[in-house]
Design an enzyme around this catalytic site. Structure first.
Site, PDB file in Angstrom:
ATOM      1  N   ASP A 103       6.025  -1.292  14.567  1.00  0.00           N
ATOM      2  CA  ASP A 103       6.058  -2.404  13.617  1.00  0.00           C
ATOM      3  C   ASP A 103       6.958  -2.059  12.440  1.00  0.00           C
ATOM      4  OD1 ASP A 103       5.184  -4.971  12.547  1.00  0.00           O
ATOM      5  OD2 ASP A 103       4.075  -3.804  11.066  1.00  0.00           O
ATOM      6  N   PRO A 147      -9.052  18.562   7.166  1.00  0.00           N
ATOM      7  CA  PRO A 147     -10.122  17.784   7.814  1.00  0.00           C
ATOM      8  C   PRO A 147     -10.714  16.746   6.860  1.00  0.00           C
ATOM      9  CG  PRO A 147     -10.382  20.125   8.262  1.00  0.00           C
ATOM     10  CD  PRO A 147      -9.308  20.020   7.220  1.00  0.00           C
ATOM     11  N   ARG A 148     -11.074  15.601   7.395  1.00  0.00           N
ATOM     12  CA  ARG A 148     -11.696  14.533   6.608  1.00  0.00           C
ATOM     13  C   ARG A 148     -13.038  14.177   7.245  1.00  0.00           C
ATOM     14  NH1 ARG A 148      -8.093  12.963   2.928  1.00  0.00           N
ATOM     15  NH2 ARG A 148      -5.855  13.233   3.353  1.00  0.00           N
ATOM     16  N   GLY A 158      -7.123   7.742   7.533  1.00  0.00           N
ATOM     17  CA  GLY A 158      -7.564   7.081   6.312  1.00  0.00           C
ATOM     18  C   GLY A 158      -8.348   5.839   6.687  1.00  0.00           C
ATOM     19  N   ARG A 159      -8.406   4.888   5.753  1.00  0.00           N
ATOM     20  CA  ARG A 159      -9.161   3.660   6.009  1.00  0.00           C
ATOM     21  C   ARG A 159      -8.631   2.902   7.216  1.00  0.00           C
ATOM     22  NH1 ARG A 159      -8.373   4.293   0.584  1.00  0.00           N
ATOM     23  NH2 ARG A 159      -6.359   3.256   0.799  1.00  0.00           N
ATOM     24  N   GLU A 171      15.232  -1.287   8.001  1.00  0.00           N
ATOM     25  CA  GLU A 171      14.615  -2.586   8.248  1.00  0.00           C
ATOM     26  C   GLU A 171      15.445  -3.657   7.556  1.00  0.00           C
ATOM     27  OE1 GLU A 171      10.504  -2.531   7.075  1.00  0.00           O
ATOM     28  OE2 GLU A 171       9.955  -1.127   8.671  1.00  0.00           O
ATOM     29  N   VAL A 192       0.840  -1.199   0.000  1.00  0.00           N
ATOM     30  CA  VAL A 192       0.000   0.000   0.000  1.00  0.00           C
ATOM     31  C   VAL A 192       0.872   1.244   0.000  1.00  0.00           C
ATOM     32  CG1 VAL A 192      -0.236   0.052   2.516  1.00  0.00           C
ATOM     33  CG2 VAL A 192      -1.963   1.146   1.100  1.00  0.00           C
ATOM     34  N   ARG A 206       5.183   3.818   8.458  1.00  0.00           N
ATOM     35  CA  ARG A 206       6.528   3.702   7.906  1.00  0.00           C
ATOM     36  C   ARG A 206       7.527   4.217   8.939  1.00  0.00           C
ATOM     37  NH1 ARG A 206       4.766   0.583   4.881  1.00  0.00           N
ATOM     38  NH2 ARG A 206       4.871   0.519   2.597  1.00  0.00           N
ATOM     39  N   HIS A 264       7.871  -5.682  11.109  1.00  0.00           N
ATOM     40  CA  HIS A 264       7.026  -5.256   9.979  1.00  0.00           C
ATOM     41  C   HIS A 264       6.071  -6.369   9.548  1.00  0.00           C
ATOM     42  CE1 HIS A 264       6.885  -2.274   6.366  1.00  0.00           C
ATOM     43  NE2 HIS A 264       5.698  -2.782   6.636  1.00  0.00           N
TER      44      HIS A 264
END
Length: 351
Positions: free
Chosen positions: A292, A210-211, A185-186, A297, A106, A268, A316
């Site tokens: 995570d 704003p969302r 977000g989602r 990494e 993603v 990230r 991760h």
């Protein structure tokens, strides 16, 4: 191995297949390189489509850069994962045939978007399908960090479990807390939906703007970054890594947070300044952090963050469920095939 069993099957139905005829047919199919051993659903889609010939780096470990630069030469499409740096050097090595890049991720900070746009290469990615898995892992990491479960397991294993003590291994609970979300977000919405039954008192968030449509789903209030830091008992980092968000979680942010605050990052690693985080955790400026994702990494085992009891680090694995990883590989394959056909991708990153 370059393969297209379906293409061979079709040739056999039309006429007796000769080796020369088969190779002639194969040479007309778009050439694709898959940079990693991806879950089987995606490879099955490519194989059964009969629309491409493809070769796979059949390993769980990354393809060496020198090998990658050789293998992409002349390819029409590339299916990659987030460990492959898709930059000008690689695109030059691939050459002018390259039309489609499909990443099984993603995030897209490993892609040189300006170079891809300049060359007219379409990009597919895999949002949405990993939302549930990442949200679940974020909640698990939050609870593990706030209730000090790694410390507790260690004490139980190493003989530290003695008589019952009133404040031993006490942590911080979600009930009546304020949960902040950096980047709504989602995934941020999905995290809040899972935390709501824990009797969270209030959800707040900040973003580039704003969302309201997403915020209304979880009754979240839009606040400034400073207010997000000041009010949050738990702060979940869910934003993409961009030039604007790089290192946004730094000493300036940590110094405004509550002493009992818990920071959770499943986005990230580059969003967090890890040197500042170490100082904040080691001096008691904030109570704990669950990560995570890190920079780099894998995080070297001698990194100072590993010495802290109040820092939980995972390798991760936010999207690491069988269902999600197969769905990601299937979407990546379908993005690739649609792009090669010149059709709309199921999930295309608009450059």
């Amino acid at each position: 191995m370059w393969c297209s069993r379906t293409a061979l099957g079709r040739l056999q139905k039309i006429a007796p297949c000769t080796v020369t005829g088969f190779h002639r047919a194969m040479s007309t199919l778009p050439k694709v390189y898959v940079t990693r051993k991806v879950p089987p659903d995606g490879l099955d889609i490519l194989r059964k489509s009969g629309q491409v010939q493809f070769e796979t780096w059949d390993s769980d470990d990354p393809v060496p850069r020198v090998e990658l630069l050789k293998k992409v030469k002349g390819c029409d499409g590339i299916l990659c994962v987030l460990t492959e740096k898709i930059d000008a050097q690689l695109l030059d090595a691939a050459g002018p045939n390259l039309k489609v890049l499909s990443t099984m991720s993603v995030g897209f900070d490993h892609l040189s978007l300006d170079e891809l746009k300049k060359r007219g290469i379409r990009v597919g990615y895999t949002p949405d399908v990993l939302t549930d898995a990442v949200a679940e892992l974020t909640v698990a990491l939050l609870l593990t960090t706030s209730r000090r479960l790694v410390e507790a397991t260690h004490e139980a294993k190493t003989g530290g479990w003695g008589t019952w003590r009133t404040l031993w291994l006490c942590g911080h609970e979600l009930a009546n807390s304020t949960v902040g979300i950096l980047g709504l977000g989602r995934i941020g919405v999905a995290i809040a939906e899972r935390l709501k039954p824990f009797k969270v008192k209030k959800f707040i968030y900040t973003d580039v703007e704003p969302r309201p449509q997403l915020a209304n789903m979880i009754e979240a209030e839009y606040v400034s970054l400073d207010e997000l830091a000041k009010q949050s008992d738990f702060l979940a980092i869910c934003c993409a890594l961009t030039p604007e968000t790089h290192g946004i979680c730094n000493w300036n942010l940590f110094s405004k947070m509550k002493k009992n605050a818990i920071l959770i990052n499943t986005s990230r690693g580059g969003v967090v300044n890890q040197e500042d985080l170490y100082e904040a955790l080691s001096t008691g400026l904030i109570a704990g952090a669950g990560l995570d994702v890190t920079t780099p990494e894998p995080l070297p085992t001698h990194h100072p963050l590993f010495t802290l009891k109040n820092c939980v680090i995972l390798p991760h694995i936010a999207s690491a469920s069988y269902t999600t990883r197969n769905a990601m590989s299937a979407l990546a394959a379908n993005n690739l095939l649609a792009g090669l056909r010149g059709e709309p991708m199921p999930k295309e990153l608009k450059l």
